[in-house]
Design an enzyme around this catalytic site. Sequence first.
Site, PDB file in Angstrom:
ATOM      1  N   CYS A  66       5.976  -0.103   7.180  1.00  0.00           N
ATOM      2  CA  CYS A  66       5.521   1.346   6.337  1.00  0.00           C
ATOM      3  C   CYS A  66       6.535   1.751   5.467  1.00  0.00           C
ATOM      4  O   CYS A  66       8.047   1.841   5.927  1.00  0.00           O
ATOM      5  CB  CYS A  66       5.101   2.240   7.460  1.00  0.00           C
ATOM      6  SG  CYS A  66       4.459   3.759   6.565  1.00  0.00           S
ATOM      7  N   LEU A  67       6.228   2.070   4.304  1.00  0.00           N
ATOM      8  CA  LEU A  67       7.370   2.654   3.397  1.00  0.00           C
ATOM      9  C   LEU A  67       8.160   3.823   3.997  1.00  0.00           C
ATOM     10  O   LEU A  67       9.246   4.163   3.449  1.00  0.00           O
ATOM     11  CB  LEU A  67       7.143   2.740   1.895  1.00  0.00           C
ATOM     12  CG  LEU A  67       6.674   1.552   1.286  1.00  0.00           C
ATOM     13  CD1 LEU A  67       6.319   1.702  -0.128  1.00  0.00           C
ATOM     14  CD2 LEU A  67       7.650   0.428   1.261  1.00  0.00           C
TER      15      LEU A  67
ATOM     16  N   GLN B 200       2.530  10.116   1.301  1.00  0.00           N
ATOM     17  CA  GLN B 200       3.831   9.527   1.438  1.00  0.00           C
ATOM     18  C   GLN B 200       4.646   9.835   0.297  1.00  0.00           C
ATOM     19  O   GLN B 200       5.775   9.478   0.128  1.00  0.00           O
ATOM     20  CB  GLN B 200       3.566   7.808   1.344  1.00  0.00           C
ATOM     21  CG  GLN B 200       3.108   7.274   2.710  1.00  0.00           C
ATOM     22  CD  GLN B 200       3.050   5.803   2.894  1.00  0.00           C
ATOM     23  OE1 GLN B 200       2.179   5.278   2.440  1.00  0.00           O
ATOM     24  NE2 GLN B 200       4.071   5.167   3.472  1.00  0.00           N
TER      25      GLN B 200
ATOM     26  N   HIS C 150      -3.005   7.083   7.317  1.00  0.00           N
ATOM     27  CA  HIS C 150      -2.053   7.954   6.651  1.00  0.00           C
ATOM     28  C   HIS C 150      -2.923   9.372   6.167  1.00  0.00           C
ATOM     29  O   HIS C 150      -2.223  10.616   6.388  1.00  0.00           O
ATOM     30  CB  HIS C 150      -1.478   7.616   5.390  1.00  0.00           C
ATOM     31  CG  HIS C 150      -0.317   6.711   5.584  1.00  0.00           C
ATOM     32  ND1 HIS C 150       0.790   7.156   6.252  1.00  0.00           N
ATOM     33  CD2 HIS C 150      -0.034   5.305   5.405  1.00  0.00           C
ATOM     34  CE1 HIS C 150       1.944   6.114   6.499  1.00  0.00           C
ATOM     35  NE2 HIS C 150       1.452   5.173   5.798  1.00  0.00           N
TER      36      HIS C 150
ATOM     37  N   HIS D  49      -4.471   0.865   7.580  1.00  0.00           N
ATOM     38  CA  HIS D  49      -3.239   1.373   7.469  1.00  0.00           C
ATOM     39  C   HIS D  49      -3.052   2.555   6.808  1.00  0.00           C
ATOM     40  O   HIS D  49      -2.697   3.879   7.179  1.00  0.00           O
ATOM     41  CB  HIS D  49      -2.132   0.438   7.446  1.00  0.00           C
ATOM     42  CG  HIS D  49      -0.889   0.972   7.430  1.00  0.00           C
ATOM     43  ND1 HIS D  49       0.250   0.464   8.075  1.00  0.00           N
ATOM     44  CD2 HIS D  49      -0.029   1.824   6.581  1.00  0.00           C
ATOM     45  CE1 HIS D  49       1.518   1.157   8.063  1.00  0.00           C
ATOM     46  NE2 HIS D  49       1.249   1.861   6.763  1.00  0.00           N
ATOM     47  N   GLU D  50      -3.519   2.497   5.446  1.00  0.00           N
ATOM     48  CA  GLU D  50      -3.453   3.568   4.571  1.00  0.00           C
ATOM     49  C   GLU D  50      -4.356   4.532   4.720  1.00  0.00           C
ATOM     50  O   GLU D  50      -4.212   5.725   4.538  1.00  0.00           O
ATOM     51  CB  GLU D  50      -3.766   2.917   3.129  1.00  0.00           C
ATOM     52  CG  GLU D  50      -2.578   1.945   2.712  1.00  0.00           C
ATOM     53  CD  GLU D  50      -1.169   2.225   2.844  1.00  0.00           C
ATOM     54  OE1 GLU D  50      -0.818   3.475   2.490  1.00  0.00           O
ATOM     55  OE2 GLU D  50      -0.257   1.151   3.143  1.00  0.00           O
TER      56      GLU D  50
ATOM     57  N   GLY E 282       0.934  -1.387   0.056  1.00  0.00           N
ATOM     58  CA  GLY E 282       0.082  -0.175  -0.013  1.00  0.00           C
ATOM     59  C   GLY E 282       0.955   1.304  -0.196  1.00  0.00           C
ATOM     60  O   GLY E 282       2.091   1.193   0.508  1.00  0.00           O
TER      61      GLY E 282
HETATM   62 ZN    ZN Z   1       2.505   3.480   5.852  1.00  0.00          ZN
END
Ligand code: ZN
Length: 165
Positions: free
Chosen positions: A85-86, A47, A131, A127-128, A42
């Site tokens: 997480c990236l 991000q 963000h 999770h997304e 994701g």
């Molecule tokens: Zn993330």
Amino acid sequence: MKIRLFGDPILRKKSRIVEDFEYVRSIRDEMLKIMYLEDGVGLAAPQIGVSLRFFAMDDGNGPLIIINPEIIEHSNEKELGEEGCLSLPGIFADVNRYKWVKLKYQDEYGNVHERLFEGYSARIVQHERDHLDGILFIDHLPSNIRKQLSPELTKIMRMRLEETK
Ligand code: ZN
């Protein structure tokens, strides 16, 4: 387009509703490319430095672009599962999430959908979606675990400052 790391203020901002679907379509492919390149499941718009309410995901069933998501129903029960997480490279921890969520969202053409996500897919969605409100998965961790991660978090923040020099 570059992945924004922990410490970047955009990751803590509440994103704005998407009205320009053409804009999402114009960056969709590059966003997916970055997500796959980084082995992510994701990637939320903030991000990559875009403060708008949408994210890309692939739970193993192909790419999906989720725009203006709203959780309209969810399970009572939650379950623990590991997340990363990236924007927080190298950090992994167990997070409590709803077992399933019913999501109302728009696709990149503005069409409205309602869809049930379960298990791993529900985890990605939660999770997304977080963000988009400036929430990171580490915010859900108990304070003792967060404290343990603190040196790693500092390292990422330093890495980011080196990059932006
Ligand atoms: Zn993330």
